[in-house]
Each structure stands twice: as structure tokens, then as C-alpha cells.
Design an enzyme around this catalytic site. Structure first.
Site, PDB file in Angstrom:
ATOM      1  N   GLY A 354      36.115 -64.236 -17.930  1.00  0.00           N
ATOM      2  CA  GLY A 354      35.967 -65.284 -16.665  1.00  0.00           C
ATOM      3  C   GLY A 354      37.236 -65.500 -15.811  1.00  0.00           C
ATOM      4  CB  THR A 355      39.365 -64.219 -13.837  1.00  0.00           C
ATOM      5  OG1 THR A 355      39.810 -63.795 -15.212  1.00  0.00           O
ATOM      6  CG2 THR A 355      40.777 -64.298 -13.004  1.00  0.00           C
TER       7      THR A 355
END
Length: 536
Positions: A354-355
């Protein structure tokens, strides 16, 4: 670069590039982008806007990033590009032996073992100190207000939130109580349009703002983090937090068809994108929707990734230098391995998520490429009670193999997936770009750069183009919009092609290009997310 601004969008997604003169903020969540634009209108610059947007994203997109994560940035100001490495180190007292004593033969994805020192708060403070016009307190105010007053959950966000909730429900052996209390207070993930808020998150942001992040590393917040770690048997201590430093680094580049493509040096994986481009520039690429184009891209990407997986760790501990890995001679030797059939890649010898991602620009010519992440979705699943801080699980990438260059050790930065990108030409800024999403990121960078430079697509079209992703061996996943006949031809060349119906694994990108002659900005945002461009 004129053709980039003029070509129509050839893809089915009905979006075009956005143009502006005074300022632009592009990211995956509308509220965060508008918060950044508000800071520009308040008198802040692109750096202030980037900080405000990033802080807001920890609130309005917590499924992908948080206060307890890491960050990297490329900052163009006064005709110069600066690199910031805001990644944290592993706890000083962690070791392979200590992890094995806890019953693990590999680094687990959840709990305290994969937690490394968060770099996000100090990265914000350092960017503000060196290049900002407004105070950190001013730039964090929009995020504080959203955390305290709440915001309506957007569609893509709700989907990821629900997946994380279901995943944590099924996981056994980990204490997710504080996560559920913070992010699922009603006993479920929030739905689209529902209001979510966190008074604890707001108070934490206020403490960071009022102390220029000192509270997080030396003060009350540091005490709470260290206490939670100790009570759970974690390795992270207050001393680890106190020792953390944000590092200014010299960006690395390759020249690709007259354009300089810039990345952050290792421990980041940006060098993988540069290695692939170094291989690909040896070919003449004229047709985008061509089996030959895709075949060469995929083969170059595989070779670059195998080198990256073998050689990347904290730069000072790498066995080969960045200069060696990006040499023209080494690129030529790797290019020579590409034939008409798909190969099984192996690392070479150069000596012989997740970014969330955001891009900002202002009228003065300042531009920022910024990325921050908790790694796997919400991160480790660890939330510090009473703070709203979700801790990252970046240490998950460490190897337990003592012979591997990225072997687990105390006080070490691991191989890092998050990478901001930037393009210049003739020492003039073209602009920031990025494609977030774990190991898709360098692959997305290569595809966006080639869509722009080789095939003349404007920013929105460059992002909307169907993507592909190499996973392992000869396995390639392609989006459902990928040309079916080309997918068939690639399979005949030996590629193990799989059509993926969900777009989530193909990354989410943002682009802002600046016309050096007029200063006009053009931007594209991710159609696979709740993407938004705020302009002035």
C-alpha cells in the site's frame, strides 16, 4: 515535448489531461489534492503543498499510508533537483537469531517484528525546514481538521478498507485490537459516503506540527510507541526513534532518448526502472501496440528486476556500485540476452502496496515528486493505542538468508519499494511522475516514461494505457483492457500471460509536466483510483 500535450487519449477512459498556470496538485484522493491546492493559494509553494497533501493522505487514504510509514521525495527548486530519503532503519537489537527465537524462519508480514522506524514525520519536517515557505503547523492543519471533523469515504478507498478488515479478521496469532478500535469502530469497515474520523489521529498530527516532529522521535509520542513495543515484546525502542535521521541524497539518472530520467538511489528500487530503460534505449521503439515492443519491455524488466532482487539493499552495503549497475557496458551485456522467445531471467555480474504518490507544482517553477507508504495496506496491523498511528511493516522485505545482500541486521535500511520519479531535458524540469504499488512501481515507471517519450502520449493517456506486470519466471499479468491479440502473440513467444480482471495490482500513478517555454502545467491522474487533479 509538444506532441505530449497535443495527442488525444486513445483509450476508452473518457478523461483528458488537465492544464493550469499557477499551480497543480495530483494525487489519488480528491480531498487531499484540494488541501494541497489550498496551501498554494494561502501563499505556500509546491513543497508546502506536497507536505499538506501527504499529511491529508494519512487521514483520507489510510488503507495505503500513514504517520507510521516511510517517505521519499524528489524536489526541483531554483534549477536543481534534490533527493530526500525518509526511510527508517530496523531496530538496533533485532537479528536473525532473535527472530528465530520467537519461532519464525522468515520475517512475518504482521505484528512488531517487521516494524522499522517510521520516517514520514521527520521527512515532512525536513522538507518544510529546508524548502517550505509556511510552517509545518500551517501545512498540517487541513489534515488535522479532516481527522477531527471526519470525511466521507470515497469508493476505491472503501473497497480497500473492506479487504483489509476481512484480512485482519482471518489472521490468527496477531493482536489487531487497536486497529479494529481505530479503523473499524462500528465493527466493520466504513462504507462509501460514510463519515470516518479519528480524534487520536488529529491529536498526533497536532503534536507533530507543534514540535516539528520532535514529539514523534523524542517526546510523548515516542514514549507511547516504545511502551507499546515493549509490552508486545517488539524490538523497537525509544533509542531507535531518537537515532533516526532523514537523509538528503544525490538523485541517480540515465539518459533516455535525450531526456534525463531521475530516481532516488538505493535502498530504493528506482535503479531497477533505470536499468530497464538503459537496456531498452538500445532498440528503436515506434509502435506502442506491437508484440515486439511489449516483448522487449517485458524481457528488459525481468532482467532488471533479477539484478535488483540480488543486489539492492542499503547503498553502503551493496556489493556493486550504482555506477556499475547503470553502466552502458553492463546494459549492453544484458540486452544481448534478449531474443525472440521469453527467457527465465537470472541476475548478472556487473563487475565482469500500500502506497500513495503525489505530484505538485507552483508558478515559481518548484515541483515535487513525493511518495509515502505503510507497505502492505495499513502496514503491520499494529496501531499505537491512543494515537491513531498505524505502524509500517517495511522490515518484511529483509532476507533471513545470511548470504543475501539484503540480510536482516540491526540498524539497517531494507530494500525499499517506494520510488518517486522525475524527468528533465537540457537541465530544464519536465516534471514529476510516479506509479505506486509495491513491485509494480519500477514497471509502471518504465511504461509511463516510454508512453511519454517513445509514443508521444499526453499525461492522462500515458497513465490510462493498459498496463502489464511481470511477477516471476515467465509469468506476466495484463489488465483486462490489454489488447487480446497481442496477449495471444506474447503467449506464442513463451510468455505465461494471465489476464487480470481487477486493476488494483497495476499501480496508481500521477504526472505533472511543465512546458519550459510557457510555464504551463499539464497533468494526469490515476483512473484506477479516486484520482484527482486540483488546479489554479
Amino acid at each position: 515535448m509538444e506532441q505530449i500535450h497535443q495527442k488525444f487519449n486513445p483509450y476508452a477512459i473518457a478523461r483528458e489531461s488537465v492544464y493550469a498556470k499557477k499551480g497543480m496538485v495530483a494525487t489519488s484522493q480528491p480531498l487531499a489534492a484540494e488541501a494541497g491546492l489550498g496551501i498554494l493559494k494561502k501563499g505556500g509553494n509546491a513543497i508546502d503543498a506536497a507536505i499538506a497533501t501527504a499529511a491529508c493522505l494519512t487521514v483520507v487514504e489510510p488503507t495505503s499510508n500513514g504517520i507510521g510509514g516511510d517517505a521519499f521525495a524528489l524536489v526541483w527548486t531554483k534549477g536543481e533537483l534534490h533527493g530526500l530519503n525518509g526511510s527508517g532503519r530496523s531496530p538496533e537489537h533485532i537479528s536473525i537469531e532473535a527472530v528465530k527465537e520467537k519461532g519464525y524462519d522468515a520475517i512475518p508480514p504482521f505484528g512488531w517484528i517487521p516494524v522499522t522506524v517510521p520516517g514520514v514525520p521527520k521527512a515532512w519536517a525536513e522538507l518544510s525546514r529546508r524548502f517550505g515557505k509556511l510552517s509545518l503547523k500551517e501545512t498540517l492543519q487541513p489534515a488535522i481538521e479532516y481527522a477531527r471533523e471526519g470525511f466521507p469515504v470515497s469508493p476505491i478507498l472503501a473497497r480497500f478498507w473492506k479487504k483489509s478488515y476481512q484480512m485482519y479478521q482471518k489472521e490468527e496469532g496477531y493482536d489487531f485490537a487497536a486497529w479494529f478500535e481505530t479503523f473499524a469502530p462500528d465493527g466493520r469497515a466504513p462504507k462509501v459516503g460514510e463519515i470516518w474520523k479519528s480524534a487520536d489521529h488529529a491529536a498526533t498530527l497536532e503534536a507533530i506540527a507543534e514540535t516539528d516532529a520532535a514529539s514523534f522521535y523524542e517526546g510523548e509520542l515516542a514514549d507511547k510507541i516504545a511502551r507499546a513495543s515493549e509490552e508486545a515484546g517488539g524490538f523497537l525502542t525509544k533509542t531507535d526513534l531518537e537515532k533516526h535521521e532523514t537523509e538528503w541524497v544525490t538523485p541517480i539518472k540515465v539518459n533516455y532518448r535525450g531526456h534525463d530520467i531521475w530516481e532516488i538511489p538505493p535502498n530504493g528500487q528506482g535503479i531497477i526502472a533505470l536499468k530497464a530503460l538503459n537496456i531498452l534505449k538500445g532498440y528503436s521503439m515506434t509502435a506502442k501496440e506491437s508484440v515486439d515492443t511489449y516483448h522487449k519491455q517485458m524481457e528488459a524488466m525481468k532482467l532488471a528486476f533479477e539484478d535488483g532482487k540480488r543486489h539492492i539493499t542499503e547503498e553502503i552495503q551493496m556489493r556493486y556500485t550504482t555506477k556499475q549497475l547503470l553502466s552502458e557496458e553492463y546494459a549492453a551485456s544484458r540486452r544481448a540476452l534478449i531474443g525472440e522467445e521469453a527467457i527465465l531471467p537470472n541476475a548478472g555480474d556487473p563487475a565482469g502496496s500500500g502506497t500513495v504518490y503525489l505530484a505538485t507544482a507552483d508558478e515559481e517553477g518548484n515541483m515535487v515528486s513525493f511518495i509515502q507508504s505503510n507497505y502492505k495496506g495499513f502496514g503491520s496491523g499494529v496501531v499505537i493505542p491512543g494515537t491513531g498511528i498505524a505502524m509500517q511493516n517495511r522490515g518484511w522485505d529483509f532476507s533471513m538468508d545470511e548470504t543475501h545482500v539484503n540480510v536482516l541486521a540491526g540498524g539497517k535500511r531494507t530494500y525499499h519499494t517506494i520510488i518517486p520519479g522525475f524527468i528533465t531535458k537540457n537541465n530544464e524540469a519536465i516534471g514529476p511522475f510516479g506509479v505506486m504499488g509495491g513491485f509494480m512501481q519500477p514497471q509502471g515507471h518504465v511504461q509511463v516514461v516510454m508512453n511519454t517519450i517513445d509514443f508521444g502520449l499526453h499525461p492522462q493517456a500515458a497513465l490510462d494505457a493498459p498496463r502489464w506486470q511481470w511477477l516471476k519466471e515467465k509469468r506476466i499479468e495484463v489488465e483486462h483492457r490489454f489488447p487480446y491479440t497481442i496477449a495471444q502473440e506474447l503467449r506464442q513467444k513463451g510468455h505465461d500471460i494471465h489476464i487480470q480482471l481487477e486493476p488494483n495490482s497495476f499501480g496508481r500513478g500521477q504526472i505533472i509536466w511543465r512546458n519550459p517555454e510557457t510555464g504551463v502545467l499539464s497533468g494526469g491522474t490515476e483512473s484506477r483510483a479516486d484520482g484527482h487533479i486540483a488546479v489554479w
